[in-house]
Design a protein around this motif. Sequence first.
Motif, PDB file in Angstrom:
ATOM      1  N   ASP A  21      -0.001  -2.043  -3.070  1.00 14.39           N
ATOM      2  CA  ASP A  21       0.401  -1.631  -1.737  1.00 14.39           C
ATOM      3  C   ASP A  21       1.908  -1.859  -1.508  1.00 14.39           C
ATOM      4  OD1 ASP A  21      -1.924  -1.045  -0.371  1.00 14.39           O
ATOM      5  OD2 ASP A  21      -2.330  -2.787   0.450  1.00 14.39           O
ATOM      6  N   ARG A  22       2.487  -0.929  -0.898  1.00 15.08           N
ATOM      7  CA  ARG A  22       4.069  -1.045  -0.687  1.00 15.08           C
ATOM      8  C   ARG A  22       4.470  -0.726   0.670  1.00 15.08           C
ATOM      9  NH1 ARG A  22       7.666  -0.320  -5.204  1.00 15.08           N
ATOM     10  NH2 ARG A  22       6.370  -0.014  -7.258  1.00 15.08           N
ATOM     11  N   PHE A  23       5.547  -1.237   1.120  1.00 20.34           N
ATOM     12  CA  PHE A  23       6.108  -1.280   2.489  1.00 20.34           C
ATOM     13  C   PHE A  23       7.737  -1.457   2.099  1.00 20.34           C
ATOM     14  CE2 PHE A  23       6.305  -5.545   2.343  1.00 20.34           C
ATOM     15  CZ  PHE A  23       6.691  -6.130   3.548  1.00 20.34           C
ATOM     16  N   ARG A  24       8.305  -1.155   3.399  1.00 22.72           N
ATOM     17  CA  ARG A  24       9.729  -1.394   3.484  1.00 22.72           C
ATOM     18  C   ARG A  24      10.057  -2.460   4.396  1.00 22.72           C
ATOM     19  NH1 ARG A  24      14.244   3.009   5.909  1.00 22.72           N
ATOM     20  NH2 ARG A  24      16.086   1.642   5.637  1.00 22.72           N
ATOM     21  N   PRO A  25      10.161  -3.670   3.796  1.00 23.39           N
ATOM     22  CA  PRO A  25      10.220  -5.004   4.693  1.00 23.39           C
ATOM     23  C   PRO A  25      11.640  -5.031   5.664  1.00 23.39           C
ATOM     24  CG  PRO A  25      10.237  -5.403   2.436  1.00 23.39           C
ATOM     25  CD  PRO A  25      10.500  -4.093   2.427  1.00 23.39           C
ATOM     26  N   LEU A  26      11.233  -5.216   6.758  1.00 22.86           N
ATOM     27  CA  LEU A  26      12.400  -5.279   7.896  1.00 22.86           C
ATOM     28  C   LEU A  26      13.715  -5.606   7.377  1.00 22.86           C
ATOM     29  CD1 LEU A  26      12.937  -4.668  10.807  1.00 22.86           C
ATOM     30  CD2 LEU A  26      12.382  -7.185  11.333  1.00 22.86           C
ATOM     31  N   GLY A  27      14.839  -4.873   7.492  1.00 22.96           N
ATOM     32  CA  GLY A  27      16.098  -5.255   7.174  1.00 22.96           C
ATOM     33  C   GLY A  27      16.439  -4.642   5.689  1.00 22.96           C
ATOM     34  N   LEU A  28      15.443  -4.436   4.829  1.00 22.87           N
ATOM     35  CA  LEU A  28      15.736  -3.584   3.652  1.00 22.87           C
ATOM     36  C   LEU A  28      15.805  -2.062   3.668  1.00 22.87           C
ATOM     37  CD1 LEU A  28      13.928  -6.093   1.331  1.00 22.87           C
ATOM     38  CD2 LEU A  28      16.366  -6.311   1.960  1.00 22.87           C
ATOM     39  N   ASN A  29      16.544  -1.492   2.773  1.00 23.49           N
ATOM     40  CA  ASN A  29      16.454   0.071   2.607  1.00 23.49           C
ATOM     41  C   ASN A  29      15.507   0.336   1.597  1.00 23.49           C
ATOM     42  OD1 ASN A  29      18.964   0.352   4.100  1.00 23.49           O
ATOM     43  ND2 ASN A  29      20.174  -0.153   2.553  1.00 23.49           N
TER      44      ASN A  29
ATOM     45  N   THR B 129      -4.617 -12.362   3.570  1.00 22.89           N
ATOM     46  CA  THR B 129      -3.732 -11.764   4.201  1.00 22.89           C
ATOM     47  C   THR B 129      -3.980 -10.342   4.366  1.00 22.89           C
ATOM     48  OG1 THR B 129      -1.726 -12.805   3.114  1.00 22.89           O
ATOM     49  CG2 THR B 129      -1.119 -10.856   3.805  1.00 22.89           C
ATOM     50  N   ALA B 130      -3.929  -9.773   5.500  1.00 24.07           N
ATOM     51  CA  ALA B 130      -4.060  -8.165   5.945  1.00 24.07           C
ATOM     52  C   ALA B 130      -2.976  -7.564   6.301  1.00 24.07           C
ATOM     53  CB  ALA B 130      -5.092  -8.251   6.933  1.00 24.07           C
ATOM     54  N   VAL B 131      -3.146  -6.282   6.230  1.00 22.56           N
ATOM     55  CA  VAL B 131      -2.100  -5.309   6.892  1.00 22.56           C
ATOM     56  C   VAL B 131      -2.413  -4.328   7.734  1.00 22.56           C
ATOM     57  CG1 VAL B 131      -0.901  -5.363   4.517  1.00 22.56           C
ATOM     58  CG2 VAL B 131      -2.689  -3.670   4.586  1.00 22.56           C
ATOM     59  N   LEU B 132      -1.556  -4.059   8.655  1.00 23.14           N
ATOM     60  CA  LEU B 132      -2.095  -3.037   9.747  1.00 23.14           C
ATOM     61  C   LEU B 132      -1.297  -1.990   9.488  1.00 23.14           C
ATOM     62  CD1 LEU B 132      -2.734  -2.579  12.886  1.00 23.14           C
ATOM     63  CD2 LEU B 132      -0.325  -3.241  13.376  1.00 23.14           C
ATOM     64  N   LEU B 133      -1.759  -0.652   9.282  1.00 20.66           N
ATOM     65  CA  LEU B 133      -1.573   0.567   8.905  1.00 20.66           C
ATOM     66  C   LEU B 133      -1.506   1.480  10.176  1.00 20.66           C
ATOM     67  CD1 LEU B 133      -3.739  -0.594   6.390  1.00 20.66           C
ATOM     68  CD2 LEU B 133      -2.550   1.151   5.200  1.00 20.66           C
ATOM     69  N   SER B 134      -0.442   2.258  10.093  1.00 11.91           N
ATOM     70  CA  SER B 134      -0.304   3.586  10.809  1.00 11.91           C
ATOM     71  C   SER B 134       0.046   4.792  10.143  1.00 11.91           C
ATOM     72  CB  SER B 134       0.842   3.320  11.961  1.00 11.91           C
ATOM     73  OG  SER B 134       1.106   4.608  12.539  1.00 11.91           O
ATOM     74  N   ASP B 135      -1.074   5.694  10.258  1.00 17.66           N
ATOM     75  CA  ASP B 135      -0.968   6.822   9.327  1.00 17.66           C
ATOM     76  C   ASP B 135      -1.036   6.639   8.252  1.00 17.66           C
ATOM     77  OD1 ASP B 135      -1.128   9.587   9.079  1.00 17.66           O
ATOM     78  OD2 ASP B 135       1.399  10.078   9.488  1.00 17.66           O
ATOM     79  N   ASN B 136      -1.533   5.737   7.438  1.00 15.29           N
ATOM     80  CA  ASN B 136      -1.912   5.176   6.261  1.00 15.29           C
ATOM     81  C   ASN B 136      -0.328   4.790   5.496  1.00 15.29           C
ATOM     82  OD1 ASN B 136      -4.484   6.122   5.542  1.00 15.29           O
ATOM     83  ND2 ASN B 136      -3.850   8.215   5.342  1.00 15.29           N
ATOM     84  N   GLN B 137       0.409   4.344   6.536  1.00 10.12           N
ATOM     85  CA  GLN B 137       1.575   3.547   6.050  1.00 10.12           C
ATOM     86  C   GLN B 137       1.474   2.097   6.754  1.00 10.12           C
ATOM     87  OE1 GLN B 137       4.840   5.955   7.907  1.00 10.12           O
ATOM     88  NE2 GLN B 137       5.199   6.809   5.811  1.00 10.12           N
ATOM     89  N   ILE B 138       2.084   1.047   6.054  1.00  9.07           N
ATOM     90  CA  ILE B 138       1.840  -0.282   6.221  1.00  9.07           C
ATOM     91  C   ILE B 138       2.889  -0.633   7.185  1.00  9.07           C
ATOM     92  CG2 ILE B 138       2.536  -2.793   5.566  1.00  9.07           C
ATOM     93  CD1 ILE B 138       1.107  -2.068   2.889  1.00  9.07           C
TER      94      ILE B 138
END
Length: 445
Positions: A378-386, A408-417
């Motif tokens: 799983d990948r995401f773009r942490p707040l404040g990072l490019n 630990t769980a994740v919330l997804l919108s349109d398959n994006q974390i």
Amino acid sequence: MLERNFLEFINGNRLFGSADRVLLAVSGGLDSVVMTHLFHQIRQPFAIAHVNFGLRGDESDADAHFVQNKAREYGVPFHLTRFDTTAEADQRGISIQMAARDLRYDWFAQLVQQEGYACVATAHHQNDVLETLLLNLVRGTGLAGLHGIAVRQNTVVRPLLFVTRDELETYAREQGLHWREDRSNAEDTYARNRLRHHVVPVLESLNPGLLHTVPHTVGRLRAAETLMREELERSWQAVADRRDDRILLKADALLNLTEPDFRLAEWLKPYGFSADQSARMGQALRNQPGQIFQSATYRITHERDGLLITPLSASLAYSLTVEALPDGPVDVAGQFSLAFAVFDRPADFRPPADAATACFDADRLRWPLTVRPWQQGDRFRPLGLNGHKLVSDLLTDQKVSRPDRERTAVLLSDNQIAWVIGRRLDHRFRVTTETKRIMLVTIRS
């Protein structure tokens, strides 16, 4: 004399009241026949229960008939049951003796509850105490196993623990009592019989008063265990740091105590861990963290600051779909719940600093939303990072313990974390000056 001592033992140990109805476990042998006679002599209300284990064919049936006649003789209620003990032992993969013990005590407990008896009395005596102590010693035990047999254990009482088998036989012959002899008692098939026939006589030759000294020894052992338990409880309070449903045993505090491995083994018994596992945990504390130990119901992980005890959760393989804005909190697989709220963005809005709350640009989210455990990759773009980051790397950076990682769980919108729940928001769904509506999502335990 025996009758007076019998009554004094009952009253001194407060086994039951004079008006209580007691269920007697009667096999038909010497011990239980004498016990039944003594109950009759002191005019204690009682009933008789007999188990036919079906192990000796016609002899077992004759035992049951003999005990039933005893009940008629005394004019008391009689309970009889029969078990296929061999089949039970084979099915459970245990010894016939163990199966017989479990079957009879389960049945006695049912009778006590159903019929309203105060307790069930068994005819164990001082010889049984010595044999049990020796058996436990041979098999390996701690202080608890050296007690022999307790006078009371839940609803089971042993009112003959003050007397020896020879004294019971002398009394029986004086009273003209008759009893059944179990031929298996003369055989060396069972470990207890081998001790009785070959070991105890040698010990009695060394100390003719052995059976009368054993109760005093057992009493001192019980006192020693009481002191030990008090110390274990005191040191547990100093070492254990309870955090909701988990407990951290602080390494520094534990290792500074005397006999830390022994304490650890005693503390962890109720959690289902063996002495061998506890010993390996003690070694792990002296090495690098990372090892995991598991019982049927708990997991212990060696963290940087100690041993973390956590209950094994129910299956974490869930995927929850939230189709539209819910009216109330949404339960997430019994682990936690999420509360959702949408409102217009205030001009002076500032996101709360609480990690349990996340604020999103409501118009960037796409329904339905999905909640699931995080997965490797799983990948995401942490707040404040490019750039993007692996969720696993985030958890490592935050030094999240293994049990918490698994939860630990994740919330997804349109398959994006959109949110690593409780840990980090995704930059793409943040609230900006262009945001018109805010969705507030809050974790509730």
